[in-house]
Scaffold this motif. Sequence first.
Motif, PDB file in Angstrom:
ATOM      1  N   GLN A  94      14.048 -19.824  -6.388  1.00  0.00           N
ATOM      2  CA  GLN A  94      13.047 -20.210  -5.405  1.00  0.00           C
ATOM      3  C   GLN A  94      13.002 -21.737  -5.256  1.00  0.00           C
ATOM      4  O   GLN A  94      12.705 -22.261  -4.177  1.00  0.00           O
ATOM      5  CB  GLN A  94      11.679 -19.677  -5.865  1.00  0.00           C
ATOM      6  N   VAL A  95      13.329 -22.442  -6.334  1.00  0.00           N
ATOM      7  CA  VAL A  95      13.368 -23.905  -6.314  1.00  0.00           C
ATOM      8  C   VAL A  95      14.729 -24.401  -5.846  1.00  0.00           C
ATOM      9  O   VAL A  95      14.830 -25.190  -4.904  1.00  0.00           O
ATOM     10  CB  VAL A  95      13.039 -24.479  -7.708  1.00  0.00           C
ATOM     11  N   GLU A 101      12.848 -35.221   0.469  1.00  0.00           N
ATOM     12  CA  GLU A 101      11.513 -35.158  -0.114  1.00  0.00           C
ATOM     13  C   GLU A 101      11.510 -34.291  -1.368  1.00  0.00           C
ATOM     14  O   GLU A 101      10.877 -34.615  -2.375  1.00  0.00           O
ATOM     15  CB  GLU A 101      10.509 -34.607   0.904  1.00  0.00           C
ATOM     16  N   MET A 102      12.244 -33.204  -1.322  1.00  0.00           N
ATOM     17  CA  MET A 102      12.249 -32.259  -2.434  1.00  0.00           C
ATOM     18  C   MET A 102      12.872 -32.859  -3.687  1.00  0.00           C
ATOM     19  O   MET A 102      12.368 -32.646  -4.795  1.00  0.00           O
ATOM     20  CB  MET A 102      12.992 -30.984  -2.037  1.00  0.00           C
ATOM     21  N   LEU A 128      12.067 -34.611  -9.261  1.00  0.00           N
ATOM     22  CA  LEU A 128      12.256 -35.571 -10.344  1.00  0.00           C
ATOM     23  C   LEU A 128      10.921 -36.122 -10.834  1.00  0.00           C
ATOM     24  O   LEU A 128      10.693 -36.232 -12.046  1.00  0.00           O
ATOM     25  CB  LEU A 128      13.176 -36.717  -9.894  1.00  0.00           C
ATOM     26  N   HIS A 129      10.020 -36.450  -9.916  1.00  0.00           N
ATOM     27  CA  HIS A 129       8.725 -36.981 -10.351  1.00  0.00           C
ATOM     28  C   HIS A 129       7.931 -35.939 -11.134  1.00  0.00           C
ATOM     29  O   HIS A 129       7.328 -36.250 -12.170  1.00  0.00           O
ATOM     30  CB  HIS A 129       7.904 -37.461  -9.158  1.00  0.00           C
ATOM     31  N   SER A 130       7.923 -34.713 -10.662  1.00  0.00           N
ATOM     32  CA  SER A 130       7.159 -33.675 -11.358  1.00  0.00           C
ATOM     33  C   SER A 130       7.741 -33.402 -12.741  1.00  0.00           C
ATOM     34  O   SER A 130       7.004 -33.162 -13.707  1.00  0.00           O
ATOM     35  CB  SER A 130       7.103 -32.388 -10.533  1.00  0.00           C
ATOM     36  N   ALA A 131       9.061 -33.455 -12.869  1.00  0.00           N
ATOM     37  CA  ALA A 131       9.674 -33.294 -14.192  1.00  0.00           C
ATOM     38  C   ALA A 131       9.387 -34.497 -15.078  1.00  0.00           C
ATOM     39  O   ALA A 131       9.240 -34.356 -16.300  1.00  0.00           O
ATOM     40  CB  ALA A 131      11.181 -33.094 -14.043  1.00  0.00           C
ATOM     41  N   ASP A 132       9.280 -35.660 -14.476  1.00  0.00           N
ATOM     42  CA  ASP A 132       9.028 -36.893 -15.217  1.00  0.00           C
ATOM     43  C   ASP A 132       7.661 -36.871 -15.909  1.00  0.00           C
ATOM     44  O   ASP A 132       7.462 -37.549 -16.926  1.00  0.00           O
ATOM     45  CB  ASP A 132       9.121 -38.084 -14.256  1.00  0.00           C
TER      46      ASP A 132
END
Length: 362
Positions: free
Chosen positions: A116-117, A239-240, A245-249
């Motif tokens: 889904q990602v 954008e994705m 990367l930011h959300s994983a960071d």
Amino acid sequence: EGTDRCCSVVLRDPCRRGTEWDHSESRASLPHAATGSDLTSFALDPFNLQGAEMCAMYCQMMEQLGLRESFKIPSNVIAAYASETCAQYRNVPYHSFTHAFSVTQFLFVECLRIRQVSQTLLPSDLLALFAAALVHDAGHPGTNNGWEVANKTNLAARYDGKAVLEQYHAAVGQEIMAKRGRNMFGTLSPELAEEARRNYVHAILMTDMAEHATMVKQLQARSETGKAFQVEDSKDRMEMVGVLLHSADISNPLVPTFNVCRTWAERISQEFINQYQMEVKANLPPTQMWANLNSRAGLYKSQVGFIDFMVAPLWKTLLSMFPNLQRVGGLGEALEANRSSWAQLLREEEEQLEKKSLQNQK
């Protein structure tokens, strides 16, 4: 025991000399790394891994994602890129190669296990994302952009005080790829390589916390209107990669093992404490929200706040947009469990402090 201070962080440089390994074409030459089940788990503990092991795991990720085969990237190029990137990281408490590897591995689990990602991106976007993830904090000094600007450093001047460290990290990665045998985009057509480069840079720039509020607002608007990311739209894909990367960071509070989550929290807090002390020594206005981080109560309270005001708004939106992150990964449950653990520690510490205060009054 009997002190209000947090545990100090003992630093170990995973990329110290002696961790180099053979960059030969044969995958059989890779040193033993984690088993597949470990590498594909959100609960992987990276803290006992050496640089060579993490570089080997990076090669395994590129293999399992199909990126090496899709773009015919020589294995020794991936290995050389990983090793050179490892060498660029400094031995700081948090923003180390171990952090970069952990972020990359978190993304790997997301993209490998949750279609889904991954289906929101083209293979070339994934290549850009995974090249960016490993290098996204390369050369980080253990202080933030505010410190660079306040001290009028060369980096602050070079990047005009805007996303100073993020622009620097992106440049370090491009310098690595400019070297012979290290270009992760070297087998792509010129047009596709340029698109990958732009996505790579964008992903790293989006790790600037100054972009966080805008990103959350845009994601919430997407979620509320049902506007899904379209793989046919290059702007959506760009954008994705930034969102991923930011959300994983900032995903440490979603790690299913609280001890790993806590270790990361202690490490980032140590960097903040170090900078706070440097600010005081340099007669700069100290960052007041870091003033009490060297106490247990201060650490616990900061983590509850970090989850409530930074992590949860972003991640709960992502979980609503990509529900398989919860169904397959259990990330929502892990976030709630870790918050509960921090809140419980805070309550217990405050009770102990209150008891001590009452005893001292007698």
